[in-house]
Structures are given as structure tokens and as C-alpha cells.
Design an enzyme around this catalytic site. Structure first.
Site, PDB file in Angstrom:
ATOM      1  N   ARG A   1       0.296  14.520  12.988  1.00 34.67           N
ATOM      2  CA  ARG A   1       0.807  14.275  11.619  1.00 34.67           C
ATOM      3  C   ARG A   1       1.110  15.594  10.888  1.00 34.67           C
ATOM      4  NH1 ARG A   1      -0.994   9.137  10.106  1.00 34.67           N
ATOM      5  NH2 ARG A   1       0.623   9.132   8.508  1.00 34.67           N
TER       6      ARG A   1
ATOM      7  N   LYS B   1       0.849  -1.214   0.000  1.00 34.61           N
ATOM      8  CA  LYS B   1       0.000   0.000   0.000  1.00 34.61           C
ATOM      9  C   LYS B   1       0.875   1.251   0.000  1.00 34.61           C
ATOM     10  CE  LYS B   1      -1.674   1.719   3.988  1.00 34.61           C
ATOM     11  NZ  LYS B   1      -1.435   3.143   4.259  1.00 34.61           N
ATOM     12  N   ASN B   2       1.883   1.276   0.879  1.00 35.87           N
ATOM     13  CA  ASN B   2       2.661   2.507   1.047  1.00 35.87           C
ATOM     14  C   ASN B   2       3.683   2.729  -0.048  1.00 35.87           C
ATOM     15  OD1 ASN B   2       1.092   3.073   3.204  1.00 35.87           O
ATOM     16  ND2 ASN B   2       2.596   2.447   4.750  1.00 35.87           N
TER      17      ASN B   2
ATOM     18  N   ARG C   1      -8.873  -0.032   4.211  1.00 34.24           N
ATOM     19  CA  ARG C   1      -7.967   0.977   3.636  1.00 34.24           C
ATOM     20  C   ARG C   1      -6.624   0.355   3.285  1.00 34.24           C
ATOM     21  NH1 ARG C   1      -7.298   6.407   6.749  1.00 34.24           N
ATOM     22  NH2 ARG C   1      -5.924   6.551   4.954  1.00 34.24           N
TER      23      ARG C   1
ATOM     24  N   CYS D   1      -4.870  12.772  12.441  1.00 38.66           N
ATOM     25  CA  CYS D   1      -5.639  11.534  12.296  1.00 38.66           C
ATOM     26  C   CYS D   1      -5.593  10.854  13.663  1.00 38.66           C
ATOM     27  CB  CYS D   1      -5.059  10.648  11.205  1.00 38.66           C
ATOM     28  SG  CYS D   1      -3.570   9.809  11.699  1.00 38.66           S
TER      29      CYS D   1
ATOM     30  N   ASP E   1       4.276   0.422  12.013  1.00 35.47           N
ATOM     31  CA  ASP E   1       3.035  -0.147  11.463  1.00 35.47           C
ATOM     32  C   ASP E   1       2.827  -1.589  11.894  1.00 35.47           C
ATOM     33  OD1 ASP E   1       3.255   1.598   8.268  1.00 35.47           O
ATOM     34  OD2 ASP E   1       2.703   2.253  10.277  1.00 35.47           O
TER      35      ASP E   1
HETATM   36  C1  EPZ Z   1       4.285   6.887   6.363  1.00 35.43           C
HETATM   37  O1  EPZ Z   1       3.549   7.935   6.961  1.00 35.43           O
HETATM   38  C2  EPZ Z   1       3.316   5.724   6.222  1.00 35.43           C
HETATM   39  N1  EPZ Z   1       2.212   6.104   5.339  1.00 35.43           N
HETATM   40  C3  EPZ Z   1       2.785   5.333   7.599  1.00 35.43           C
HETATM   41  O2  EPZ Z   1       1.958   4.186   7.424  1.00 35.43           O
HETATM   42  C4  EPZ Z   1       3.966   4.947   8.488  1.00 35.43           C
HETATM   43  O3  EPZ Z   1       3.486   4.657   9.782  1.00 35.43           O
HETATM   44  C5  EPZ Z   1       4.968   6.106   8.554  1.00 35.43           C
HETATM   45  O4  EPZ Z   1       5.375   6.480   7.219  1.00 35.43           O
HETATM   46  C6  EPZ Z   1       6.216   5.750   9.347  1.00 35.43           C
HETATM   47  O5  EPZ Z   1       6.826   4.632   8.773  1.00 35.43           O
HETATM   48  C7  EPZ Z   1       2.402   6.060   4.009  1.00 35.43           C
HETATM   49  O6  EPZ Z   1       3.467   5.735   3.516  1.00 35.43           O
HETATM   50  C8  EPZ Z   1       1.207   6.439   3.160  1.00 35.43           C
HETATM   51  P1  EPZ Z   1       6.484  10.065   8.627  1.00 35.43           P
HETATM   52  P2  EPZ Z   1       4.204   9.421   7.042  1.00 35.43           P
HETATM   53  O7  EPZ Z   1       6.522  11.335   7.859  1.00 35.43           O
HETATM   54  O8  EPZ Z   1       5.019   9.670   5.846  1.00 35.43           O
HETATM   55  C9  EPZ Z   1       6.363  13.327  12.088  1.00 35.43           C
HETATM   56  C10 EPZ Z   1       0.054   2.850   7.704  1.00 35.43           C
HETATM   57  O9  EPZ Z   1      -0.463   2.334   8.697  1.00 35.43           O
HETATM   58  N2  EPZ Z   1       6.414  14.313  11.002  1.00 35.43           N
HETATM   59  O10 EPZ Z   1       7.629   9.109   8.498  1.00 35.43           O
HETATM   60  O11 EPZ Z   1       3.117  10.373   7.354  1.00 35.43           O
HETATM   61  C11 EPZ Z   1       5.091  12.491  12.094  1.00 35.43           C
HETATM   62  O12 EPZ Z   1       4.065  13.164  12.786  1.00 35.43           O
HETATM   63  C12 EPZ Z   1       0.560   4.273   7.773  1.00 35.43           C
HETATM   64  O13 EPZ Z   1       0.224   2.272   6.592  1.00 35.43           O
HETATM   65  C13 EPZ Z   1       6.538  15.670  11.331  1.00 35.43           C
HETATM   66  O14 EPZ Z   1       6.587  16.032  12.501  1.00 35.43           O
HETATM   67  O15 EPZ Z   1       5.134   9.264   8.311  1.00 35.43           O
HETATM   68  C14 EPZ Z   1       5.547  11.227  12.788  1.00 35.43           C
HETATM   69  O16 EPZ Z   1       5.524  11.462  14.178  1.00 35.43           O
HETATM   70  C15 EPZ Z   1       0.319   4.919   9.134  1.00 35.43           C
HETATM   71  N3  EPZ Z   1       6.598  16.581  10.324  1.00 35.43           N
HETATM   72  C16 EPZ Z   1       6.996  11.075  12.321  1.00 35.43           C
HETATM   73  O17 EPZ Z   1       7.403  12.364  11.870  1.00 35.43           O
HETATM   74  C17 EPZ Z   1       6.558  16.209   9.004  1.00 35.43           C
HETATM   75  O18 EPZ Z   1       6.636  17.095   8.121  1.00 35.43           O
HETATM   76  C18 EPZ Z   1       7.175  10.091  11.166  1.00 35.43           C
HETATM   77  O19 EPZ Z   1       6.243  10.434  10.176  1.00 35.43           O
HETATM   78  C19 EPZ Z   1       6.425  14.841   8.690  1.00 35.43           C
HETATM   79  C20 EPZ Z   1       6.359  13.910   9.708  1.00 35.43           C
END
Ligand code: EPZ
Length: 418
Positions: free
Chosen positions: A121, A22-23, A397, A116, A305
Site C-alpha cells: 500500500r 465507509k469509503n 471496521r 497492511c 473489495d
Molecule cells: C481504496 O484504497 C479503498 N479504501 C480500498 O478499500 C479499495 O480496495 C481501494 O481503494 C481500491 O478500490 C478507502 O477508500 C478508504 P488505491 P486505496 O490507491 O485508496 C497502489 C476496503 O476494503 N498504489 O486505489 O488505498 C496500491 O498499493 C478497502 O474498504 C500505489 O502503488 O487504494 C494498490 O495496489 C481496502 N501507490 C493500487 O495502487 C499509491 O500512491 C490501488 O490502490 C497509491 C496506490
């Protein structure tokens, strides 16, 4: 809203075909904005989020065709640069169209995704990176108004912490920017490497794949390509937990062990038997499970995840486990639901202590987010009696045909249309 009904206590035996990730699929679809030519994606999973991303791209002017099962063909010119709130609020990954729209159309108006269930996020790293590449960004009425009248230019960007989405958005933006962009402390998830492979097939110039330092030299244009999406490592880990918690034996066909990083070692430490075969991974459990600690970290650490699913497994292990969620600030919403089924989990800030119990008991429970919903399905598979998992739209999803895959391996599971 659909529900899933499970009668627990039956060991799972058989083969589960692992679907496309998915990701990876979502970001690869966004890459379709980078060229008017056809980007053909194969091994596309049949998921609600993929459907939503298709709707989003279509309203940007991209034709989204399905020439064969599990195949998407994307192509066409961008005719609209706005990603509307009513789509973005359904799927946060919509933010991933920001980079490609900016670098291709030199403007974008994308709704802020909002938070969410698992956390606020924010997308500040995405925005700061694009500003470093020359974008002018204003926040207006819940939307990101971004322009780059002369296109984007390369930049040296060091992330303060690892962000999968920010790494992906900036890779897409950099692929058509003027000059070189270097991303330091970049995410190293397999989905990032899959994206880089696809972009290179489209004519991009990217080095450092698989490392935390990516160098992207912008090119004038990208052309079409055909790309097969990697198997879903989280689905793999999830069904490995299903085999282990039911005391069964499953062949996870098509799984790629290396993509699971520390998850495999942690499962093995907990007493799960995992064997690599030419077809994928064979997972079973000969002896008891024992309590094992885990801390979620960026790849190749233990995947966030997989945290909820692993917690369910530890809920019926011998002894205690400490599970620490270091990526998201609110990813323990499955805990109260598991405790209603007889688990003994106490949350202290970012850590949860899980004291194993001999068995769980079936109950009506509420899914709160994608991975939490499968942790409740796992609990239902192991529990004594009947479990009803409510709000299974969360499950749809990110997991393809859950009841079909599980029922084919002996689970007593059915979907109850609401
Ligand atoms: C991706 O989300 C995945 N989603 C998530 O999978 C996964 O949990 C996550 O990466 C971590 O591996 C997709 O790929 C569609 P991050 P993403 O940016 O990109 C903070 C699932 O269940 N952050 O690596 O949103 C954020 O809040 C989903 O399949 C900021 O603060 O994750 C988090 O605490 C859930 N500012 C941490 O960093 C930013 O600009 C990591 O988030 C971006 C992120």
C-alpha cells in the site's frame, strides 16, 4: 477479541437496510479540514473506522459532534498538523488528511501508513502529485514532513495507474490551490463522485465528475455544507452474496445498482437473480449457481473489495471459476481459511482457481482483513454445522451491525465476547 458463531444452512429472508458508504464517509470527513465552518454529513455509518477518523480530526482541532443518529457535524480551525503513528497505523485512510492539511495550513506531518494485510500500500502517487503542486516533502523517522510555504498551485497530473486515495487526496488539495489542477486517469469510483458533489456544495469548482479526467479550479476558501453520504456498494454486493449463497431472498433497501458496476453483471452471470425495485435491490436465487470468472479492476470493473465475498459464492457453485486479483498483491488470505471449510481453491500468483463443491463444513476460522472476514461469514452461513470466525474486529471496521442485520433475516448468528 470478539468472535462470531454461526450455525449454517438457513436461507436468509427479509430486508437489509444498506448503510452509508465507509469509503465515502472517511474521505468526506477529511474534507472537514478544508473549512472552519460546519460540514454536516448525514447517513454516516456506525463503524470503527469512522470513529478512528473522528479521533484523528479531533486531534487536528476539528470539533466532531453527533447532533443526531447517523449525523456528524465537523467544524473548527486546524490547531495541529501532525497525524500520529498510533492513529495512522490503525487506519491507512488517515493519509487522506495530508492533502487538506497542506492546502489549508501549508504544512503537514503525517505518519507513513505502512503496509497492511492485503499489500504494501505505498503512497508514492499521493506524494508525487503534491510535489507537482509545489509541496516540499521529506520522509523522516517514518513520517511525511510536507510544507507548502506559499500554498499549493495547480498542476497537470497523469496517474500511471488508477488510485482511489491519490485521486481523493489531490482533489482535496487542489480545491484550495492557486489555479487549475487536472487529474488524468483519475479514479471513477462512486465515492469519488460523492466527494466531488460535497466539495461543490462547499464552493469548490470541479468538472469532469464521473470521468477519468477531473479539472479542479482552486478557490480562495470553502464554506460549510450539508451532505448525505451515498449507500455502501460493497455492503450491497456482500449481502447480495449472502442471499445467493443461502438460497434465500433479500431486499437490499437503499441500494444503488449503478454503483455496483460489473459486480451485478457477474453475479447475474453466476445465476443470482437481481431485480431493481423502487426501494433498492431484490436478490434471490431460483436455480443453482454456476462457476463464473472475475477479474478485479478499477470502477466500473469488478470491485476488488468484492473479490473475497465472490470467491466464497463460487466455492459452492457448479463448475470452476478463475478469480484474478489485479489491484492488490496479497488479497487471497481468505483462501486457506475457506479451504479449511472444504472449499477447493488453488492460488497461482494473481489468480485463483475455484472448483465448486456441493457444501462447505463449519469450522473455526481466522479473519485476516476486512473483506476476507465477511467472506468467512458467508461461508459459515452456507456451511453445514458450526463456524466460529475469530478476530472479528476486522469486520467491525467496515460493516455495521452484521449480526443484527443477518439475524433479522433468519441467520443463526451470535457474537461471543472474548
Ligand atoms: C481504496 O484504497 C479503498 N479504501 C480500498 O478499500 C479499495 O480496495 C481501494 O481503494 C481500491 O478500490 C478507502 O477508500 C478508504 P488505491 P486505496 O490507491 O485508496 C497502489 C476496503 O476494503 N498504489 O486505489 O488505498 C496500491 O498499493 C478497502 O474498504 C500505489 O502503488 O487504494 C494498490 O495496489 C481496502 N501507490 C493500487 O495502487 C499509491 O500512491 C490501488 O490502490 C497509491 C496506490
Amino acid at each position: 477479541m470478539d468472535k462470531i458463531r454461526i450455525i449454517g444452512g438457513r436461507p436468509l429472508e427479509g430486508t437489509i437496510d444498506i448503510s452509508g458508504a465507509k469509503n465515502a464517509a472517511l474521505i468526506l470527513m477529511a474534507a472537514g479540514l478544508l473549512t472552519d465552518e460546519r460540514l454536516v454529513l448525514e447517513n454516516v455509518p456506525d463503524l470503527a473506522d469512522v470513529e478512528t477518523m473522528g479521533q484523528l480530526l479531533a486531534q487536528h482541532g476539528i470539533a466532531v459532534d453527533r447532533p443526531a443518529p447517523r449525523t456528524l457535524s465537523l467544524g473548527g480551525a486546524i490547531t495541529n498538523v501532525e497525524a500520529p503513528y498510533d492513529i495512522v497505523r490503525k487506519m491507512r485512510a488517515s493519509i487522506l488528511v495530508l492533502g487538506p492539511l497542506l492546502t489549508r495550513a501549508h504544512e503537514a506531518r503525517v505518519s507513513l501508513p505502512g503496509g497492511c494485510a492485503i499489500g504494501t500500500r505505498p503512497v508514492d502517487l499521493h506524494l508525487k502529485g503534491l510535489e507537482a503542486m509545489g509541496a516540499e516533502i521529506r520522509l523522516d523517522g517514518g513520517y511525511i514532513d510536507a510544507t507548502a510555504p506559499h500554498g499549493l498551485h495547480g498542476a497537470n497530473i497523469t496517474f500511471p495507474f488508477v488510485s482511489v486515495g491519490a485521486t481523493e487526496n489531490l482533489m482535496l488539495a487542489a480545491s484550495l490551490a492557486e489555479g487549475e489542477t487536472v487529474l488524468v486517469n483519475a479514479a471513477r469510483e462512486p465515492e469519488i463522485s460523492d466527494l466531488a458533489t460535497c466539495l461543490i456544495a462547499m464552493g469548490a469548482d470541479i468538472t469532469g465528475i464521473g470521468t477519468d479526467r477531473l479539472a479542479i479550479l482552486g478557490v480562495k476558501s470553502l464554506h460549510g455544507a450539508r451532505h448525505t453520504i451515498i449507500p455502501d456498494r460493497i455492503e450491497t454486493g456482500t449481502y447480495a452474496c449472502a442471499a445467493a449463497i443461502t438460497g434465500g431472498a433479500l431486499l437490499l433497501r437503499g441500494a444503488r445498482p449503478a454503483d455496483l458496476g460489473a459486480v451485478l453483471a457477474t453475479l447475474a452471470q453466476a445465476g443470482v437473480d437481481i431485480t431493481e425495485t423502487p426501494d433498492g435491490l431484490r436478490v434471490s436465487r431460483r436455480n443453482g449457481l454456476h462457476g463464473t470468472d472475475a477479474m478485479t479492476e478499477p470502477f466500473p470493473g469488478f470491485a476488488t473489495d468484492m473479490q473475497a465475498q465472490f470467491m466464497t459464492l463460487m466455492a459452492v457453485a457448479e463448475g470452476a471459476s478463475m478469480i484474478t486479483e489485479s489491484i492488490f498483491e496479497n488479497r487471497f488470505m481468505h483462501v486457506p481459511e475457506l479451504n479449511r471449510m472444504g472449499a477447493r481453491v488453488n492460488v497461482h500468483g494473481a489468480s485463483a482457481i475455484v472448483r465448486g463443491v456441493p457444501t462447505l463444513s463449519g469450522a473455526p476460522v481466522m479473519a485476516t482483513d476486512l473483506r476476507a472476514s465477511f467472506s468467512l461469514v458467508l461461508a459459515g452461513l452456507a456451511a453445514r454445522g458450526e463456524t466460529i470466525v475469530n478476530r472479528v474486529y476486522h469486520l467491525d471496521r467496515g460493516y455495521e451491525a452484521v449480526e443484527r442485520k443477518l439475524a433479522a433475516c433468519g441467520a443463526d448468528i451470535e457474537r461471543l465476547a472474548a
